[in-house]
Design a protein around this motif. Structure first.
Motif, PDB file in Angstrom:
ATOM      1  N   LYS A   3      48.979  22.763  -4.316  1.00  0.00           N
ATOM      2  CA  LYS A   3      48.027  23.596  -3.593  1.00  0.00           C
ATOM      3  C   LYS A   3      48.391  25.060  -3.833  1.00  0.00           C
ATOM      4  O   LYS A   3      49.556  25.442  -3.753  1.00  0.00           O
ATOM      5  N   LEU A   4      47.375  25.862  -4.143  1.00  0.00           N
ATOM      6  CA  LEU A   4      47.591  27.281  -4.418  1.00  0.00           C
ATOM      7  C   LEU A   4      47.113  28.114  -3.230  1.00  0.00           C
ATOM      8  O   LEU A   4      46.205  27.706  -2.513  1.00  0.00           O
ATOM      9  N   ILE A   6      44.961  30.753  -1.332  1.00  0.00           N
ATOM     10  CA  ILE A   6      43.604  31.269  -1.538  1.00  0.00           C
ATOM     11  C   ILE A   6      43.568  32.755  -1.199  1.00  0.00           C
ATOM     12  O   ILE A   6      44.009  33.177  -0.133  1.00  0.00           O
ATOM     13  N   MET A  35      43.426  23.727  -8.768  1.00  0.00           N
ATOM     14  CA  MET A  35      42.238  24.233  -8.073  1.00  0.00           C
ATOM     15  C   MET A  35      41.529  23.113  -7.316  1.00  0.00           C
ATOM     16  O   MET A  35      41.066  23.318  -6.188  1.00  0.00           O
ATOM     17  N   THR A  38      43.539  22.342  -4.272  1.00  0.00           N
ATOM     18  CA  THR A  38      43.409  23.449  -3.316  1.00  0.00           C
ATOM     19  C   THR A  38      42.062  23.374  -2.583  1.00  0.00           C
ATOM     20  O   THR A  38      41.994  23.557  -1.363  1.00  0.00           O
ATOM     21  N   VAL A  52      41.942  31.904  -6.465  1.00  0.00           N
ATOM     22  CA  VAL A  52      43.385  31.623  -6.444  1.00  0.00           C
ATOM     23  C   VAL A  52      44.115  32.692  -7.264  1.00  0.00           C
ATOM     24  O   VAL A  52      45.230  32.483  -7.746  1.00  0.00           O
TER      25      VAL A  52
END
Ligand code: NI
Length: 161
Positions: A3-4, A6, A35, A38, A52
């Motif tokens: 997970k990146l 935001i 992505m 995420t 991101v």
């Protein structure tokens, strides 16, 4: 997959035109996977790479039929008009009315680098237009026809894009 974080409104990456992706490298493939993860973690229905922090022309979306990936997407044709409510993962707690084309045909590359062309209508068409706007540094607030409440979101229950 990972997970990146935001990026939210105020960050210049969200108002900058993203660059074409020359080819799908391993790094790009990993970014696409991240992505998608995420987007799901955030309960979103769409996400663009600038969200991101990556200024490259990549979008992902899922309106309940599995993830759609488009690299270097181009709207080839658009028909009709619809006004509906949108949210954006980069603009928390805001919902606005936006006029979009009712149907679009979009071309681009999929996650394997294969040229694809797809037709979308309704909220799927809206989500693609919202995400492609992100690649051009355009936010839903730039197109806002007025504020809405979360209850006014389309009955499909979209959370954000
Ligand atoms: Ni958005």
């Amino acid at each position: 997959m990972a997970k990146l974080p935001i990026v939210t409104i105020g960050d210049p990456v969200l108002q900058t035109r993203a660059q074409e992706v020359p080819r799908i490298t391993k790094k790009i493939a990993k970014l696409i996977d991240d992505m998608i993860e995420t987007m799901y973690e955030a309960d979103g229905i769409g996400l663009a790479a600038p969200q991101v922090g990556v200024g490259q022309r990549i979008i992902v979306a899922d309106l309940g039929e599995g993830p759609v990936v488009l690299v270097n997407p181009v709207i080839q044709s658009a028909q009709g008009e619809e006004i509906d409510v949108e949210g954006c993962l980069s603009i928390p707690e805001r919902w606005v009315y936006v006029k979009r084309a009712a149907e679009v045909e979009v071309s681009g590359l999929n996650e394997k680098g294969k040229q694809v062309r797809l037709k979308a209508e309704g909220y799927f068409a809206r989500a693609l237009q919202h995400e492609i706007d992100h690649l051009d540094g355009i936010l839903m607030l730039d197109r806002s026809l007025g504020e809405a409440t979360p209850e006014e979101l389309d009955d499909a229950g979209e959370e954000g894009e």
